[in-house]
Write a protein that holds these residues in place. Structure first.
Motif: not given
Length: 288
Positions: A79-92
């Protein structure tokens, strides 16, 4: 010299700890080498901390149950990996910053969950593990994860290396870059979860990353680097266990400190960019 190794002959718990740590070295060191190659070393540390809240939730629900804590840790880290990946893709924001933010949140949440029902001893067990208390279930889990890791790495080795070296090319030819990256994260989390029982969330990443980082100073080829990292991890496990027994010190920190000693020696004297080796070669070149 033979007397130094007598604990492995005399005590079953020492033999079990030895087998468990050797299996951890076999499974986790190659993952560490790939993370070093991809410049994702800190991701391993972040994922190790991300295991804690899930393991703590499993502890609250079922007590010191290895299946419950392992499943909880696996779910939390993914879940942490998915959340970190989402933030990386959705923000700078860069990926390393995202992982750092979420692993700090996960670590704090895990400590809080353990404190709700567990004792100080339970918290210490989760943070630092107990390699001398590894049971049959934990050994089976460690062996299974190590075997599965080597099997999966053998299957995805070529696209994984290509995705690490030139992800743009792999995407241009329609390669499975995203799937390979996801497989790597799953293997990373699985190895950290299997090491959780033995080394705890704070120490588990040591046997994965320190031998891999040390091997980088000796060998350039990835397969040879992985083999050397496994050997360094295994030697550190043996040294750490014997040191902890004879000096009556905690086993997990002794193993990781042995890995740390191997890393320091490699930084100084490694054949590839070791500090002393490089300066000696430079002075020899000037003298010639």
């Amino acid at each position: 010299m033979i007397a130094w190794f007598e604990p492995f002959i005399e005590f079953a718990f020492m033999r079990r700890a030895l087998v468990a740590t050797l299996a951890l070295a076999v499974g986790s060191a190659p993952i560490g080498c790939i993370l070093v190659l991809r410049r994702m070393s800190l991701v391993g540390d972040a994922m190790a901390h991300a295991v804690l809240p899930g393991a703590a939730a499993g502890f609250l629900l079922a007590g010191l149950s290895l299946p419950a804590m392992s499943l909880g840790g696996l779910a939390a880290a993914l879940l942490v990996a998915l959340a970190a990946g989402f933030v990386t893709r959705a923000t700078p924001q860069r990926e390393d910053a995202s992982f750092a933010a979420f692993y700090l949140i996960a670590l704090a949440l895990g400590v809080l969950l353990v404190s709700l029902r567990g004792s100080q001893m339970d918290l210490m067990h989760m943070l630092f593990g107990s390699v001398l208390a590894v049971d049959d279930a934990a050994m089976l889990q460690i062996a299974t994860v190590a075997s599965a890791t080597l099997f999966v790495l053998a299957i995805v080795y070529r696209p994984l290396v290509l995705e690490s070296m030139d992800p743009g090319f792999l995407r241009s030819v329609g390669g499975p870059g995203a799937r390979v990256h996801a497989a790597l994260l799953v293997l990373l989390v699985a190895n950290l979860v299997s090491a959780f029982q033995a080394l705890g969330t704070l120490m588990a990443v040591g046997l994965m990353m320190l031998p891999a980082a040390a091997a980088r100073f000796w060998i350039a080829s990835l397969p040879a680097m992985a083999a050397l990292a496994v050997g360094m991890g295994a030697a550190s496990a043996v040294t750490g266990l014997l040191l902890s027994y004879h000096a009556e010190l905690p086993s997990g920190p002794c193993i990781v400190l042995a890995c740390g000693l191997v890393y320091v020696v490699s930084v100084l004297f490694g054949l590839r960019d070791g500090i002393v080796t490089r300066r000696w070669a430079s002075s020899s070149h000037l003298a010639a």
